[in-house]
Structures are given as structure tokens and as C-alpha cells.
Design a protein around this motif. Structure first.
Motif, PDB file in Angstrom:
ATOM      1  N   GLU A 177       0.823  -1.209   0.000  1.00  0.00           N
ATOM      2  CA  GLU A 177       0.000   0.000   0.000  1.00  0.00           C
ATOM      3  C   GLU A 177       0.855   1.256   0.000  1.00  0.00           C
ATOM      4  O   GLU A 177       0.575   2.225  -0.720  1.00  0.00           O
ATOM      5  CB  GLU A 177      -0.928   0.005   1.228  1.00  0.00           C
ATOM      6  CG  GLU A 177      -2.094  -0.946   1.145  1.00  0.00           C
ATOM      7  CD  GLU A 177      -3.045  -0.562   0.026  1.00  0.00           C
ATOM      8  OE1 GLU A 177      -3.409   0.617  -0.075  1.00  0.00           O
ATOM      9  OE2 GLU A 177      -3.416  -1.460  -0.759  1.00  0.00           O
ATOM     10  N   VAL A 178       1.901   1.264   0.810  1.00  0.00           N
ATOM     11  CA  VAL A 178       2.787   2.425   0.889  1.00  0.00           C
ATOM     12  C   VAL A 178       3.501   2.646  -0.444  1.00  0.00           C
ATOM     13  O   VAL A 178       3.613   3.786  -0.926  1.00  0.00           O
ATOM     14  CB  VAL A 178       3.810   2.233   2.027  1.00  0.00           C
ATOM     15  CG1 VAL A 178       4.933   3.251   1.925  1.00  0.00           C
ATOM     16  CG2 VAL A 178       3.125   2.350   3.392  1.00  0.00           C
ATOM     17  N   SER A 179       3.985   1.570  -1.063  1.00  0.00           N
ATOM     18  CA  SER A 179       4.673   1.686  -2.351  1.00  0.00           C
ATOM     19  C   SER A 179       3.722   2.198  -3.431  1.00  0.00           C
ATOM     20  O   SER A 179       4.103   3.035  -4.264  1.00  0.00           O
ATOM     21  CB  SER A 179       5.255   0.329  -2.761  1.00  0.00           C
ATOM     22  OG  SER A 179       6.199  -0.115  -1.811  1.00  0.00           O
ATOM     23  N   LYS A 180       2.500   1.706  -3.402  1.00  0.00           N
ATOM     24  CA  LYS A 180       1.487   2.160  -4.364  1.00  0.00           C
ATOM     25  C   LYS A 180       1.197   3.648  -4.162  1.00  0.00           C
ATOM     26  O   LYS A 180       1.120   4.425  -5.129  1.00  0.00           O
ATOM     27  CB  LYS A 180       0.205   1.350  -4.181  1.00  0.00           C
ATOM     28  CG  LYS A 180      -0.925   1.737  -5.123  1.00  0.00           C
ATOM     29  CD  LYS A 180      -2.169   0.905  -4.830  1.00  0.00           C
ATOM     30  CE  LYS A 180      -3.340   1.337  -5.706  1.00  0.00           C
ATOM     31  NZ  LYS A 180      -4.576   0.579  -5.380  1.00  0.00           N
ATOM     32  N   TRP A 181       1.079   4.051  -2.893  1.00  0.00           N
ATOM     33  CA  TRP A 181       0.827   5.474  -2.596  1.00  0.00           C
ATOM     34  C   TRP A 181       1.973   6.345  -3.095  1.00  0.00           C
ATOM     35  O   TRP A 181       1.758   7.399  -3.694  1.00  0.00           O
ATOM     36  CB  TRP A 181       0.645   5.662  -1.090  1.00  0.00           C
ATOM     37  CG  TRP A 181       0.789   7.085  -0.664  1.00  0.00           C
ATOM     38  CD1 TRP A 181      -0.159   8.071  -0.725  1.00  0.00           C
ATOM     39  CD2 TRP A 181       1.979   7.709  -0.133  1.00  0.00           C
ATOM     40  NE1 TRP A 181       0.361   9.257  -0.270  1.00  0.00           N
ATOM     41  CE2 TRP A 181       1.666   9.068   0.100  1.00  0.00           C
ATOM     42  CE3 TRP A 181       3.257   7.254   0.180  1.00  0.00           C
ATOM     43  CZ2 TRP A 181       2.601   9.961   0.618  1.00  0.00           C
ATOM     44  CZ3 TRP A 181       4.183   8.138   0.697  1.00  0.00           C
ATOM     45  CH2 TRP A 181       3.851   9.481   0.908  1.00  0.00           C
ATOM     46  N   TRP A 182       3.220   5.909  -2.875  1.00  0.00           N
ATOM     47  CA  TRP A 182       4.391   6.682  -3.271  1.00  0.00           C
ATOM     48  C   TRP A 182       4.433   6.886  -4.782  1.00  0.00           C
ATOM     49  O   TRP A 182       4.727   7.968  -5.276  1.00  0.00           O
ATOM     50  CB  TRP A 182       5.641   5.989  -2.767  1.00  0.00           C
ATOM     51  CG  TRP A 182       6.942   6.563  -3.254  1.00  0.00           C
ATOM     52  CD1 TRP A 182       7.913   5.916  -3.935  1.00  0.00           C
ATOM     53  CD2 TRP A 182       7.422   7.899  -3.083  1.00  0.00           C
ATOM     54  NE1 TRP A 182       8.968   6.747  -4.205  1.00  0.00           N
ATOM     55  CE2 TRP A 182       8.694   7.981  -3.686  1.00  0.00           C
ATOM     56  CE3 TRP A 182       6.901   9.040  -2.477  1.00  0.00           C
ATOM     57  CZ2 TRP A 182       9.445   9.145  -3.710  1.00  0.00           C
ATOM     58  CZ3 TRP A 182       7.654  10.207  -2.502  1.00  0.00           C
ATOM     59  CH2 TRP A 182       8.905  10.266  -3.107  1.00  0.00           C
ATOM     60  N   LYS A 183       4.088   5.833  -5.532  1.00  0.00           N
ATOM     61  CA  LYS A 183       4.066   5.956  -6.981  1.00  0.00           C
ATOM     62  C   LYS A 183       2.957   6.902  -7.442  1.00  0.00           C
ATOM     63  O   LYS A 183       3.155   7.734  -8.334  1.00  0.00           O
ATOM     64  CB  LYS A 183       3.884   4.580  -7.617  1.00  0.00           C
ATOM     65  CG  LYS A 183       5.096   3.671  -7.467  1.00  0.00           C
ATOM     66  CD  LYS A 183       4.836   2.295  -8.063  1.00  0.00           C
ATOM     67  CE  LYS A 183       6.038   1.375  -7.866  1.00  0.00           C
ATOM     68  NZ  LYS A 183       5.771   0.007  -8.384  1.00  0.00           N
ATOM     69  N   GLU A 184       1.781   6.781  -6.825  1.00  0.00           N
ATOM     70  CA  GLU A 184       0.648   7.615  -7.211  1.00  0.00           C
ATOM     71  C   GLU A 184       0.858   9.073  -6.819  1.00  0.00           C
ATOM     72  O   GLU A 184       0.305   9.973  -7.453  1.00  0.00           O
ATOM     73  CB  GLU A 184      -0.634   7.087  -6.573  1.00  0.00           C
ATOM     74  CG  GLU A 184      -1.082   5.741  -7.141  1.00  0.00           C
ATOM     75  CD  GLU A 184      -2.314   5.209  -6.431  1.00  0.00           C
ATOM     76  OE1 GLU A 184      -2.671   5.764  -5.376  1.00  0.00           O
ATOM     77  OE2 GLU A 184      -2.912   4.237  -6.936  1.00  0.00           O
ATOM     78  N   LEU A 185       1.675   9.307  -5.792  1.00  0.00           N
ATOM     79  CA  LEU A 185       1.941  10.680  -5.349  1.00  0.00           C
ATOM     80  C   LEU A 185       2.620  11.482  -6.451  1.00  0.00           C
ATOM     81  O   LEU A 185       2.385  12.685  -6.586  1.00  0.00           O
ATOM     82  CB  LEU A 185       2.808  10.663  -4.088  1.00  0.00           C
ATOM     83  CG  LEU A 185       3.031  11.997  -3.375  1.00  0.00           C
ATOM     84  CD1 LEU A 185       1.715  12.556  -2.840  1.00  0.00           C
ATOM     85  CD2 LEU A 185       4.026  11.819  -2.225  1.00  0.00           C
ATOM     86  N   GLY A 186       3.465  10.812  -7.225  1.00  0.00           N
ATOM     87  CA  GLY A 186       4.083  11.465  -8.378  1.00  0.00           C
ATOM     88  C   GLY A 186       5.444  12.072  -8.122  1.00  0.00           C
ATOM     89  O   GLY A 186       6.152  12.414  -9.080  1.00  0.00           O
ATOM     90  N   LEU A 187       5.851  12.222  -6.870  1.00  0.00           N
ATOM     91  CA  LEU A 187       7.160  12.823  -6.590  1.00  0.00           C
ATOM     92  C   LEU A 187       8.298  11.951  -7.103  1.00  0.00           C
ATOM     93  O   LEU A 187       9.370  12.459  -7.448  1.00  0.00           O
ATOM     94  CB  LEU A 187       7.318  13.055  -5.082  1.00  0.00           C
ATOM     95  CG  LEU A 187       6.471  14.166  -4.460  1.00  0.00           C
ATOM     96  CD1 LEU A 187       6.773  14.293  -2.977  1.00  0.00           C
ATOM     97  CD2 LEU A 187       6.707  15.505  -5.161  1.00  0.00           C
ATOM     98  N   CYS A 188       8.065  10.642  -7.160  1.00  0.00           N
ATOM     99  CA  CYS A 188       9.130   9.751  -7.613  1.00  0.00           C
ATOM    100  C   CYS A 188       9.457   9.943  -9.090  1.00  0.00           C
ATOM    101  O   CYS A 188      10.487   9.461  -9.580  1.00  0.00           O
ATOM    102  CB  CYS A 188       8.753   8.298  -7.344  1.00  0.00           C
ATOM    103  SG  CYS A 188       7.259   7.749  -8.166  1.00  0.00           S
TER     104      CYS A 188
END
Length: 519
Positions: free
Chosen positions: A216-227
Motif C-alpha cells: 500500500e505504501v509503495s502504491k501510494w508513493w508511486k501515485e503521489l508522483g514525486l518519484c
């Protein structure tokens, strides 16, 4: 997992029956079992039973303290002291008065009493300021244990003794300790077998939950867009998640572990923006935007900074709204104020480093405690926990640093600076507390400065111990979180080999089958 939960419930029912009988028939046997339960990291399954056992033992001790001490051996007295204090029940250090007066007699009577000396040493770690006698007894216990080790290097308990001296229980996280060492002491106890089974089941449940949470955290990080920005592309959310995973130990806090990872990620990202990616002018504009809590006036900032601000606003708003829906209290203003404090502390450090002049050690530390970001994490944790949130305790979080938050932040700041100074990779001045302190005290050596900082850390642990014991407006769950956060410091900030850190990283790697980096 349904089968696992059913099995857990059946074993737990049996264990609780045994535990209740022990507490009723022999309170000291109940404490032995309490110790095993806590070492195994399954105390959340026995919250009511443990509290009943501790209340009962505290009543016995308070009613006849001298009789209790004279009728129990050193191991039992020290174990009682430690468990009661860990549970927030105050007991006086005068339980150990007989040890203070006759060190020769302690050597004669307990020089070979490994269990008693270990219990004494462990108990001394929960001392508070002013308890010099208890601390001295702990030092003597440590000295006698080292002497015992020198005589019994091949003894079966030597590994247990050495491990205790290096990693006292009070400073460790039970989930990441080597349980194969201490369990040998309890193999003869019948209740140990099903408690071990409960611990294995609990571990499997947590592993299952942690794995899903990391997804869930990895999915959130990708969706956040900062990466997507090259500056943040290599960041891994796993390190951020390690903090809430280790501090929210109860399986039921799954949502909280995921939610808290989000502000923690921003602390790391913004810290790097200040340390690596931003000019002083850009950082000033960036901080001003946080103080005003709006994007207006940030047009000249690079996109990665503006995107970070947008993420900060959105994450803060979402978390505040979720807390409001769940508990009927909106902490948005408190969250915002915590971020403003952090950014202003970062900016002050940037000005110091840009000027090339070190501040006074006291000024550095006062600001450095804020720039750790600990207050941001603990304030968010406070509102995410199932606390009875009131205007009074919310006001404490909003207006000042509560003492318990101050202590954790101070431990982190000083520990990070101390271990940085010890690291072979650390060269030159980096604006640490030791740099500032040695600049003011040019007649002392680096080793003396490090001893001074170690002493400050030790004293701050005493302050934290007192906060755990002091009745206040904070719940036991929040105090436990703060204590676990302080315990995470030596795991995350000791640059030298640390077995517990290895276990923590290996655990996360086993969940996702990837390495855990520093970003």
C-alpha cells in the motif's frame, strides 16, 4: 489467515487461563510469565491481565515494602521493580538500599548469581534523575557480570550475559531481538511452550499485515508522483515505513502504520531539499510558503519544490480530515504548526551553514531538537492513535513541546550527532552538536566531548523514564509509541554494527525481497 486467527484464539484462551491462575495463586510466578510475554512481544494480547498482575504486585509491594524485599531474592526484587516501572507504576529505589551500603557483601553473595545481577542491571536502566544509588548498583552489577564472564567464557549462559550487557531490554524492541538466547532460561516452565507458539502466530500475522502495508505504501508513493522527479526517483519508502512498523507494534494499528509513513516521507524529502537541492533564496521562499500554507508567491521555485509543497498540503489535509471523521476532532492547525516549526528550524540551520559560523552549542541543540522532525511524527501519531482526544491534550500538542516529545527528540539529535562523530566516513565540520561544543570548549579532546554527549543522552533517558511514570493527559499507548521511537534511534542512527538493526532490515527485506537503502 482465518485459520491462523482461530488457532491464535484457542491458544490465547488457554494461556490466559494459566496466567490468571498464576496471578491468583502466586503473584511472583505471574510476574515471571509477564516477563516472558513482554520479551516475546505479545503483550498486546494480554493487556488486561498484565495490568491486573502489575496492580496486584504494586499493592503487595506498597503495603509491606521491607517485608517484600527481605522475603525475596535479588532476582525477584529487581524483576518486580523493572516490570512495575515499565508498566507506569512507581516504586521507590530504596528497594535496593541494602546493595548501596555494602558492595563487598554484594560481591560475596551475588558474584555467581547471574540471574540476580542481570535483573539488577536491567532494573537500573529505568532509573530517573536523582536515583544515583540505583545507578551505582547497576554499575556494580555490570562490573560483576563482566567479572563473571571473564571466569566463565565457555558457560552456557555466557552468550545471554554478553547480549544483556550490550543490549539491555529497556532500550530494545522485542520484535527484533534474538529470542533464542533468553528462552533457554524459561524452557523448564510449562507455560513457555504455548507462549512461544502464540509469538510465532503473532509474527506470522504481523508479517502478513506488514507485507500488505508495504504494498500500500509503495502504491501510494508511486501515485503521489514525486518519484517521477529525478531528485526523488531513487527514494524507497521502505525506510520511512520502518519507523511506524517498529513503533506501532500492535497488529490492530495497520491503518496507522500506513498513514504515519506519509508525513515521515515528507520529513526525509524536505530535509534533503534543504541539505542538497535548494539554494538559500529558494529555501526561504519554500519556508515562507509553508508558514502561509499557500502556493501564492512560489512561482519562481523549481517544479520539484512546488510539487513537494502541494503534496505536503494535500497529505496534511487528508490526514486531518480522516482523524476528524474518526474521532470528531480536526487537528489540521496542529499539524500545520508542527510543519511550520520544522521548516523554520531547517531554514535556521541553512543560514548557519551558509554563514560559515557555528552557533553556540545550546542554540544549536535548541534548534536541532526541532529539526529532527520528531515532534511532527509524534504529534501525528498522537492523533492517529485511538486516544481520547480532548481540547486540553490537543492544546498541549499545539502550544508547546510536551516533555515526552522533547526527550525523544533530544535523544535522537544527540545520538545522531554522536554516532556521526564516531563514523570513519565523517570528515570536517558538519554543524553537529559536538562541533559547536568543541568550538566553545577548545581545551577538551574529541573523546571528552563524546563522553559529554553520551552523558547528556543518558540523562535524557532518565527524563523519558520519568515521563513514562508520571500521570498526565497522555494514554499508555501514546507513551509506548514515544518509548518505541526512542528505542528506534540506536537502530537507525548507529553507524556501527548493530544486530537489532540487522534483524529489522532483514525483516523488511524478507517481506518484499528487496534491499533497504538509505533513501
Amino acid at each position: 489467515m482465518d485459520v491462523v486467527y482461530v488457532k491464535q484464539e484457542l491458544i490465547l484462551k488457554e494461556a490466559k487461563d494459566v496466567y490468571k491462575n498464576l496471578i491468583r495463586e502466586d503473584p511472583m510466578e505471574g510476574l515471571y510469565m509477564t516477563d516472558i510475554i513482554q520479551r516475546l512481544g505479545i503483550e498486546h494480547l494480554f493487556e488486561e491481565e498484565i495490568e491486573a498482575a502489575l496492580r496486584n504486585q504494586h499493592l503487595i509491594l506498597s503495603s509491606h515494602p521491607s517485608d517484600f524485599v527481605t522475603s525475596h531474592d535479588l532476582y525477584e526484587v529487581a524483576l518486580t521493580f523493572r516490570l512495575l516501572r515499565q508498566g507506569g507504576h512507581y516504586c521507590n529505589e530504596d528497594m535496593f538500599d541494602s546493595l548501596k551500603c555494602n558492595k563487598r557483601k554484594l560481591r560475596e553473595n551475588h558474584g555467581e548469581d547471574v540471574r540476580g545481577l542481570i535483573a539488577l542491571y536491567e532494573a537500573s536502566q529505568l532509573s530517573i534523575k536523582g536515583e544515583d544509588g540505583l545507578q551505582d548498583a547497576g554499575y556494580l552489577g555490570c562490573e560483576l557480570l563482566h567479572a563473571w564472564l571473564s571466569r566463565h567464557e565457555d558457560h552456557g549462559e555466557a552468550k545471554y550475559v554478553a547480549n544483556t550487557l550490550q543490549h539491555p531490554l529497556h532500550y530494545g524492541l522485542s520484535r527484533f531481538m534474538d529470542k533464542s538466547i533468553f528462552l533457554n532460561d524459561f524452557k523448564a516452565k510449562n507455560e513457555c511452550s504455548f507462549l512461544e507458539e502464540l509469538a510465532k502466530i503473532n509474527d506470522s500475522i504481523l508479517r502478513f499485515m506488514n507485507k500488505n502495508e508495504i504494498i500500500e505504501v509503495s502504491k501510494w508513493w508511486k501515485e503521489l508522483g514525486l518519484c517521477e522527479d529525478v531528485k526523488f526517483a531513487r527514494y524507497q519508502p521502505l525506510k520511512w515505513y520502518m519507523w511506524p512498523m517498529a513503533c506501532f507494534t500492535d497488529p490492530r494499528y495497520s491503518d496507522q502504520r500506513i498513514a504515519l509513513t506519509k508525513p515521515i516521507s515528507l520529513i526525509y524529502i524536505i530535509d534533503d531539499i534543504f541539505d542538497v537541492h535548494g539554494t538559500l533564496d529558494q529555501l526561504t521562499v519554500f519556508t515562507d510558503a509553508v508558514n502561509r500554507w499557500e502556493l501564492t508567491g512560489t512561482e519562481q521555485l523549481p517544479d520539484f519544490m512546488k510539487n513537494c509543497l502541494i503534496s505536503l498540503y494535500d497529505i496534511t489535509n487528508d490526514l486531518a480530515e480522516n482523524v476528524n471523521k474518526k474521532y470528531g476532532f480536526n487537528p489540521k492547525d496542529t499539524f500545520k504548526k508542527s510543519w511550520m516549526r520544522l521548516l523554520n528550524a531547517f531554514l535556521k540551520e541553512a543560514h548557519w551553514l551558509n554563514s560559515g559560523h557555528l552557533p553556540k552549542a545550546e542554540d544549536y541543540l535548541n534548534n536541532g531538537i526541532v529539526s529532527t522532525g520528531v515532534h511532527v511524527v509524534l504529534i501525528h501519531a498522537f492523533f492517529l492513535l485511538d486516544n481520547a482526544i480532548t481540547k486540553e491534550n490537543a492544546a498541549i500538542m499545539n502550544d508547546n513541546f510536551p516533555n515526552i516529545i522533547y526527550s525523544v527528540a533530544n535523544i535522537l539529535r544527540l545520538s545522531d550527532d554522536l554516532e556521526g562523530a564516531k563514523s570513519e566516513d565523517q570528515n570536517g565540520l558538519d554543524g553537529s552538536y559536538l562541533d559547536c561544543y568543541m568550538s566553545e570548549h577548545q581545551d577538551i579532546s574529541a573523546e571528552d566531548a563524546q563522553r559529554h554527549v553520551a552523558h547528556l543522552i543518558s540523562n535524557e533517558w532518565k527524563h523519558l523514564n520519568r515521563e513514562i511514570l508520571t500521570p498526565n493527559q497522555f494514554t499508555a499507548s501514546f507513551k509506548t509509541f514515544c518509548l518505541n521511537a526512542a528505542r528506534m534511534v540506536p537502530l537507525m542512527y548507529h553507524y556501527r554494527s548493530n544486530p537489532s538493526l540487522f534483524n529489522l532490515k532483514e525483516h523488511v527485506k524478507s517481506l518484499v525481497n528487496v534491499g533497504v537503502g538509505h533513501k
